[in-house]
Design a protein around this motif. Sequence first.
Motif, PDB file in Angstrom:
ATOM      1  N   THR A   1       0.863  -1.166   0.000  1.00  0.00           N
ATOM      2  CA  THR A   1       0.000   0.000   0.000  1.00  0.00           C
ATOM      3  C   THR A   1       0.907   1.226   0.000  1.00  0.00           C
ATOM      4  O   THR A   1       2.114   1.108   0.170  1.00  0.00           O
ATOM      5  N   ALA A   2       0.333   2.384  -0.237  1.00  0.00           N
ATOM      6  CA  ALA A   2       1.098   3.631  -0.286  1.00  0.00           C
ATOM      7  C   ALA A   2       0.622   4.562   0.810  1.00  0.00           C
ATOM      8  O   ALA A   2      -0.548   4.526   1.204  1.00  0.00           O
ATOM      9  N   VAL A   3       1.521   5.402   1.294  1.00  0.00           N
ATOM     10  CA  VAL A   3       1.135   6.408   2.285  1.00  0.00           C
ATOM     11  C   VAL A   3       0.074   7.307   1.632  1.00  0.00           C
ATOM     12  O   VAL A   3       0.322   7.909   0.587  1.00  0.00           O
ATOM     13  N   PRO A   4      -1.115   7.380   2.226  1.00  0.00           N
ATOM     14  CA  PRO A   4      -2.170   8.184   1.601  1.00  0.00           C
ATOM     15  C   PRO A   4      -2.019   9.675   1.896  1.00  0.00           C
ATOM     16  O   PRO A   4      -1.507  10.075   2.939  1.00  0.00           O
ATOM     17  N   LEU A   5      -2.462  10.477   0.958  1.00  0.00           N
ATOM     18  CA  LEU A   5      -2.546  11.927   1.155  1.00  0.00           C
ATOM     19  C   LEU A   5      -3.946  12.272   1.646  1.00  0.00           C
ATOM     20  O   LEU A   5      -4.896  11.519   1.420  1.00  0.00           O
ATOM     21  N   SER A   6      -4.086  13.421   2.252  1.00  0.00           N
ATOM     22  CA  SER A   6      -5.425  13.900   2.587  1.00  0.00           C
ATOM     23  C   SER A   6      -6.125  14.262   1.285  1.00  0.00           C
ATOM     24  O   SER A   6      -5.469  14.540   0.264  1.00  0.00           O
ATOM     25  N   SER A   7      -7.437  14.271   1.294  1.00  0.00           N
ATOM     26  CA  SER A   7      -8.172  14.621   0.064  1.00  0.00           C
ATOM     27  C   SER A   7      -7.847  16.048  -0.364  1.00  0.00           C
ATOM     28  O   SER A   7      -7.729  16.332  -1.563  1.00  0.00           O
ATOM     29  N   LYS A   8      -7.629  16.935   0.597  1.00  0.00           N
ATOM     30  CA  LYS A   8      -7.276  18.318   0.275  1.00  0.00           C
ATOM     31  C   LYS A   8      -5.930  18.390  -0.439  1.00  0.00           C
ATOM     32  O   LYS A   8      -5.789  19.049  -1.469  1.00  0.00           O
ATOM     33  N   ARG A   9      -4.927  17.680   0.091  1.00  0.00           N
ATOM     34  CA  ARG A   9      -3.607  17.706  -0.532  1.00  0.00           C
ATOM     35  C   ARG A   9      -3.611  16.978  -1.873  1.00  0.00           C
ATOM     36  O   ARG A   9      -2.939  17.392  -2.813  1.00  0.00           O
ATOM     37  N   LEU A  10      -4.393  15.908  -1.979  1.00  0.00           N
ATOM     38  CA  LEU A  10      -4.499  15.182  -3.240  1.00  0.00           C
ATOM     39  C   LEU A  10      -5.123  16.059  -4.321  1.00  0.00           C
ATOM     40  O   LEU A  10      -4.648  16.093  -5.462  1.00  0.00           O
ATOM     41  N   MET A  11      -6.148  16.799  -3.959  1.00  0.00           N
ATOM     42  CA  MET A  11      -6.778  17.711  -4.935  1.00  0.00           C
ATOM     43  C   MET A  11      -5.809  18.811  -5.343  1.00  0.00           C
ATOM     44  O   MET A  11      -5.731  19.178  -6.511  1.00  0.00           O
ATOM     45  N   SER A  12      -5.055  19.329  -4.394  1.00  0.00           N
ATOM     46  CA  SER A  12      -4.106  20.402  -4.680  1.00  0.00           C
ATOM     47  C   SER A  12      -2.966  19.918  -5.585  1.00  0.00           C
ATOM     48  O   SER A  12      -2.608  20.594  -6.555  1.00  0.00           O
ATOM     49  N   ARG A  13      -2.423  18.747  -5.278  1.00  0.00           N
ATOM     50  CA  ARG A  13      -1.276  18.227  -6.035  1.00  0.00           C
ATOM     51  C   ARG A  13      -1.715  17.537  -7.318  1.00  0.00           C
ATOM     52  O   ARG A  13      -1.003  17.543  -8.311  1.00  0.00           O
ATOM     53  N   GLY A  14      -2.859  16.870  -7.265  1.00  0.00           N
ATOM     54  CA  GLY A  14      -3.371  16.175  -8.445  1.00  0.00           C
ATOM     55  C   GLY A  14      -2.942  14.720  -8.537  1.00  0.00           C
ATOM     56  O   GLY A  14      -3.418  13.987  -9.402  1.00  0.00           O
ATOM     57  N   PHE A  15      -2.068  14.270  -7.668  1.00  0.00           N
ATOM     58  CA  PHE A  15      -1.610  12.885  -7.653  1.00  0.00           C
ATOM     59  C   PHE A  15      -0.943  12.615  -6.307  1.00  0.00           C
ATOM     60  O   PHE A  15      -0.561  13.530  -5.599  1.00  0.00           O
ATOM     61  N   ASN A  16      -0.834  11.325  -5.993  1.00  0.00           N
ATOM     62  CA  ASN A  16      -0.119  10.898  -4.787  1.00  0.00           C
ATOM     63  C   ASN A  16       1.200  10.296  -5.246  1.00  0.00           C
ATOM     64  O   ASN A  16       1.226   9.233  -5.872  1.00  0.00           O
ATOM     65  N   GLN A  17       2.302  10.956  -4.959  1.00  0.00           N
ATOM     66  CA  GLN A  17       3.610  10.510  -5.442  1.00  0.00           C
ATOM     67  C   GLN A  17       3.972   9.123  -4.934  1.00  0.00           C
ATOM     68  O   GLN A  17       4.618   8.348  -5.644  1.00  0.00           O
ATOM     69  N   THR A  18       3.543   8.762  -3.728  1.00  0.00           N
ATOM     70  CA  THR A  18       3.883   7.429  -3.225  1.00  0.00           C
ATOM     71  C   THR A  18       3.110   6.346  -3.971  1.00  0.00           C
ATOM     72  O   THR A  18       3.647   5.271  -4.222  1.00  0.00           O
ATOM     73  N   LEU A  19       1.893   6.641  -4.346  1.00  0.00           N
ATOM     74  CA  LEU A  19       1.118   5.687  -5.141  1.00  0.00           C
ATOM     75  C   LEU A  19       1.708   5.555  -6.541  1.00  0.00           C
ATOM     76  O   LEU A  19       1.743   4.468  -7.114  1.00  0.00           O
ATOM     77  N   GLU A  20       2.226   6.668  -7.069  1.00  0.00           N
ATOM     78  CA  GLU A  20       2.871   6.622  -8.385  1.00  0.00           C
ATOM     79  C   GLU A  20       4.118   5.742  -8.358  1.00  0.00           C
ATOM     80  O   GLU A  20       4.465   5.128  -9.367  1.00  0.00           O
ATOM     81  N   ILE A  21       4.795   5.663  -7.227  1.00  0.00           N
ATOM     82  CA  ILE A  21       5.951   4.771  -7.065  1.00  0.00           C
ATOM     83  C   ILE A  21       5.470   3.341  -6.807  1.00  0.00           C
ATOM     84  O   ILE A  21       6.038   2.374  -7.323  1.00  0.00           O
ATOM     85  N   ALA A  22       4.416   3.193  -6.025  1.00  0.00           N
ATOM     86  CA  ALA A  22       3.918   1.868  -5.636  1.00  0.00           C
ATOM     87  C   ALA A  22       3.400   1.070  -6.823  1.00  0.00           C
ATOM     88  O   ALA A  22       3.582  -0.164  -6.866  1.00  0.00           O
ATOM     89  N   ARG A  23       2.768   1.709  -7.784  1.00  0.00           N
ATOM     90  CA  ARG A  23       2.208   0.966  -8.932  1.00  0.00           C
ATOM     91  C   ARG A  23       3.294   0.201  -9.693  1.00  0.00           C
ATOM     92  O   ARG A  23       3.177  -1.019  -9.871  1.00  0.00           O
ATOM     93  N   PRO A  24       4.365   0.871 -10.171  1.00  0.00           N
ATOM     94  CA  PRO A  24       5.388   0.090 -10.866  1.00  0.00           C
ATOM     95  C   PRO A  24       6.165  -0.838  -9.928  1.00  0.00           C
ATOM     96  O   PRO A  24       6.624  -1.902 -10.359  1.00  0.00           O
ATOM     97  N   LEU A  25       6.293  -0.479  -8.659  1.00  0.00           N
ATOM     98  CA  LEU A  25       6.969  -1.365  -7.708  1.00  0.00           C
ATOM     99  C   LEU A  25       6.189  -2.672  -7.563  1.00  0.00           C
ATOM    100  O   LEU A  25       6.779  -3.755  -7.504  1.00  0.00           O
ATOM    101  N   SER A  26       4.894  -2.581  -7.530  1.00  0.00           N
ATOM    102  CA  SER A  26       4.044  -3.771  -7.464  1.00  0.00           C
ATOM    103  C   SER A  26       4.276  -4.665  -8.683  1.00  0.00           C
ATOM    104  O   SER A  26       4.438  -5.888  -8.549  1.00  0.00           O
ATOM    105  N   ARG A  27       4.316  -4.064  -9.861  1.00  0.00           N
ATOM    106  CA  ARG A  27       4.556  -4.846 -11.077  1.00  0.00           C
ATOM    107  C   ARG A  27       5.946  -5.485 -11.062  1.00  0.00           C
ATOM    108  O   ARG A  27       6.109  -6.638 -11.448  1.00  0.00           O
TER     109      ARG A  27
END
Length: 193
Positions: free
Chosen positions: A78-104
């Motif tokens: 799993t990835a460290v989640p962002l708050s919905s406010k920070r996710l909306m502001s940034r537009g993506f969760n950088q840890t999830l962006e790393i976790a997806r290819p790491l999972s593969r």
Amino acid sequence: MPLPDTAADPRCGDCLREPPAFDATVVAADYAAPIDQLVLALKFGEKLALAPLFAQLQADALSRLRDRLPAALPSLLTAVPLSSKRLMSRGFNQTLEIARPLSRLTGIALAPQLLTRIRDTRPQARLAPDQRRQNIAGAFAVPARCTTDVAGRHIGVVDDVITTGQTLNEIAITLKRHGAVRVTNLVFARTLR
């Protein structure tokens, strides 16, 4: 008097004095030039193409340590989640962006909804080390629909940077409260003291 055998116990002094809730941390790089600039480019510069590179370096670090890890690899990521406010502001969760290819790359299943951030917190990087624990306390939850995915499992938590470890410690506390038997952090970079 002989010096202690640090190879027998690789934990840092802080972890020896106050053991964290997580069981292990695997780090790919030190947060120093030029790695620090790459992390900032992903996180704040929207250079999402860096995430697969970070994942590959993390997978390489995990592969190098695989024989020395005291337990098998995590069964779920799993990835460290962002708050919905920070996710909306940034537009993506950088840890999830790393976790997806790491999972593969590792073949470990990814459960991106395993954790939620239930309250917005101030950015940890802007706080003194002693303020970080209080800031992050109680910030995470495991949704009711995911509790059976956590119970009895070894969970790998993907993060981009570890400084004091307070965020990852709070996540490990949350996961273990819901029955995780082991929590291993898979972190791209660690800050130097």
